[in-house]
Scaffold this active site. Structure first.
Site, PDB file in Angstrom:
ATOM      1  N   GLU A  56       0.932  -1.225   0.556  1.00  0.00           N
ATOM      2  CA  GLU A  56       0.425   0.193   0.138  1.00  0.00           C
ATOM      3  C   GLU A  56       1.055   1.090  -0.238  1.00  0.00           C
ATOM      4  OE1 GLU A  56      -2.390   1.998  -0.847  1.00  0.00           O
ATOM      5  OE2 GLU A  56      -3.543  -0.058  -0.600  1.00  0.00           O
ATOM      6  N   ASP A  75       0.803   4.503  -2.819  1.00  0.00           N
ATOM      7  CA  ASP A  75       0.305   5.321  -2.404  1.00  0.00           C
ATOM      8  C   ASP A  75       1.788   6.582  -2.921  1.00  0.00           C
ATOM      9  OD1 ASP A  75      -1.760   4.686  -1.936  1.00  0.00           O
ATOM     10  OD2 ASP A  75      -1.581   4.614   0.308  1.00  0.00           O
ATOM     11  N   SER A  92      -7.720   2.051  -3.129  1.00  0.00           N
ATOM     12  CA  SER A  92      -6.180   2.509  -2.841  1.00  0.00           C
ATOM     13  C   SER A  92      -5.525   2.954  -3.790  1.00  0.00           C
ATOM     14  CB  SER A  92      -5.230   1.613  -2.399  1.00  0.00           C
ATOM     15  OG  SER A  92      -5.866   0.619  -1.601  1.00  0.00           O
TER      16      SER A  92
END
Length: 599
Positions: free
Chosen positions: A299, A303, A515
């Site tokens: 994650e 990002d 996400s």
């Protein structure tokens, strides 16, 4: 704002005994029917186990802060862009002085001195570290270790707690007590494999037509890169600045580490000009950013690579926040933390300098978060909006909730156990911009795109017309009883969310989920802020009043797809706003023209 400073003496010495606690009746403050589905009581909590209790004090001036937010976020209002300072915001978040006195005396009666207390910058949060035994005495409750049947995670919680009568209107809530949230990264596992996927047509070496009518590399239909996103969303020629104080923030929780070697490898492959650059690391509540390849976070890597990669050379800030509910009860654990949002909020609100755009790809089912907690955290988001910050949150990866093939996962946890759609939080907060997911070109809704209606927050005025129009199109009786038609509706916007080519542990691989969508949309907002700041205008701040008034005209409307879950096909994407993709995906050039024409 009145500040109470007690540095030299215990509370008992500093405060006169004006509050009649002795003999005061203990009254239930909060209770839940039982632990949410999946949790079971494992064992009594050890009396010496340390808890970090966060006490939320009321904010009597919040309605005034909210009114400021509506005015300064509305492009048609004379005060548009007149953001509040840190000091002005804190004055509107501060508790009444009497509240500070009463709570301090209550703490003193339990042997806690000023040295034992941590206060937030606005003094609206009190944090104390106490053993379970003392917490049980203060809250007239019994803590247990609860385990999660599927994951084996353990937390120390209770199903109810009480406070003296006199404290009830001086304390909003105390946690960790009744909240069983498992805040997690929103990364799809593509549950609904039985759902038809859009056909992919991508002739090798060819081009296809993007949503802005421009040519897009055909490869973007099966692999999303930084170049694909700039092509798709009409920003190929825009160059951001590094020297105008514009910044993009990315949040990281739950031991998600952004690996710097992976980031440089990603830059080398997709944005060579950024190779060698880095971001500012901000550690909150003991947050770390372990650089071992073995713990590189999928994650966090996703990002930072796509968020910072799109906006370079705009400076990036990565917040790594420590603290999470799960722990191993058989080990010596020094502390059992709350979920991490409150720590992050406290820190950011205490800073003078905050990135103008911040993206978060984490959340949980709204119903696992206590109502009082959700309202209070959402108020903190409003305070950031009042200071000119655009907050973007992933809308979730389970469609309308749970699993399409397993409607039993969509049950209320209020004791009634009825089938219901499950909205996500913080995406359901009306003071943030929730980002859903799309896939392929032409874009359609990703089947996992979280969306629906909050059970906690009422529909805000800014989206009344759009949501009413959508609901009017539904066949009467559709999903009757499964959702709250008067609740805050989400998502607000969307972006691509499948086939993202990211680097993790030195290997290229695909990433999926909202996400992906949240940092992408946030990056384009950051670009818009860059353009406005260069034009000597204020940043965009809270986006939704703009999006729902005129901004939607500069978005690519997504009209195909749906978000199945709970044994249903979910809501449909359609012309205009819908609870799958919101108002759609960005057309940067159109948005730039729009925001530069605004005051």
């Amino acid at each position: 704002m009145k500040l109470i400073t007690l540095l030299l003496f215990p509370f008992a010495a500093a405060l006169a005994s004006t509050v009649p606690f002795k003999g005061c009746h203990q009254k239930m403050k909060e209770s839940i029917h039982g632990p949410p589905s999946g949790w079971y009581k494992h064992a009594p909590a050890q009396k010496h186990h340390m808890l970090e209790l966060k006490i939320a004090l009321p904010q009597p001036k919040f309605p005034e802060l909210e009114q400021h937010l509506w005015e300064i976020s509305d492009p048609s209002h004379a005060r548009y862009g007149a953001y509040l300072s840190k000091q002005e915001t804190e004055a509107l978040m501060a508790p009444h002085s009497e509240t500070l006195d009463v709570v301090s005396e209550w703490l003193a009666l339990h042997g806690l001195t000023e040295e034992d207390v941590i206060r937030s910058s606005a003094r609206d949060w009190v944090t104390i570290r106490v053993p379970v035994g003392l917490a049980e005495e203060m809250l007239d409750t019994t803590y247990h270790v609860y385990k999660h049947a599927e994951t084996g995670e353990s937390i120390v919680r209770t199903t109810s707690y009480s406070l003296p009568d006199i404290l009830h209107h001086h304390v909003d809530f105390i946690q960790p007590t009744t909240m069983f949230a498992r805040f997690k990264a929103f990364k799809s596992t593509l549950h609904w494999t039985n759902q038809a996927q859009p056909a992919v047509s991508s002739p090798a070496g060819g081009t296809i037509t993007g949503p802005a009518g421009n040519s897009v590399d055909a490869s973007c239909n099966h692999t999303i890169t930084l170049s694909c996103l700039r092509q798709l969303y009409n920003a190929e020629d825009y160059e951001t600045t590094a020297t105008n104080c514009n910044k993009l923030g990315i949040t990281g929780y739950l031991d998600q580490y952004a690996n710097n070697k992976d980031l440089q490898q990603f830059y080398q492959a997709q944005n060579p000009s950024a190779y060698g650059s880095n971001y500012t690391l901000v550690s909150i509540n003991g947050g770390k950013n372990n650089q071992s390849y073995a713990v590189a976070g999928g994650e966090a890597n996703l990002d930072t690579q796509f968020g910072f990669g799109l906006v370079w050379p705009t400076p990036g800030t990565f917040y790594t926040t420590g603290g999470e509910p799960p722990f191993t009860p058989d080990l010596v654990t020094p502390i059992n933390f709350n979920e991490p949002y409150t720590y992050w909020l406290e820190h950011v609100l205490s800073q003078d300098d905050i990135p103008q755009t911040i993206s978060t790809s984490y959340g949980d089912d709204e119903q696992t978060v206590s109502y009082t907690y959700a309202i209070r955290v959402c108020a903190g988001m409003a305070a950031l909006g009042a200071r000119g910050v655009s907050l973007l949150f992933a809308s979730g990866d389970h469609g309308v909730g749970g699993n399409y093939s397993e409607p039993a996962t969509c049950k209320s946890n209020d004791g009634h156990n009825v089938t219901t759609f499950i909205p996500s939080f913080p995406a359901s907060c009306p003071y943030v911009t929730a980002v859903g997911g799309t896939v392929s070109i032409p874009e359609t809704a990703a089947v996992f795109s979280g969306g629906g209606f909050s059970n906690y927050f009422a529909r805000p005025v800014y989206q009344e017309a759009a949501v009413s129009a959508y609901l009017a199109m539904l066949t009467p009786g559709t999903f009757e009883g499964l959702y709250n038609p008067t609740g805050r509706a989400f998502p607000d916007v969307a972006a691509q969310s499948e086939y993202f080519s990211m680097i993790r542990q030195g290997q290229e691989g695909p990433a999926y989920g909202t996400s992906c969508a949240a940092p992408v949309f946030a990056a384009f907002v950051s670009m818009l802020n860059d353009a406005r700041i260069n034009a000597r205008k204020t940043p965009l701040g809270f986006l939704n009043p703009l999006l729902y008034s005129t901004g939607y005209n500069a978005l690519n409307d997504i009209t195909d797809g749906n978000n199945p879950g709970c044994g249903t096909l979910g809501f449909n994407a359609t012309v205009g706003w819908d609870p799958v993709t919101g108002y759609g995906t960005p057309n940067f050039e159109k948005l730039k023209d729009l925001v530069l024409a605004m005051p």
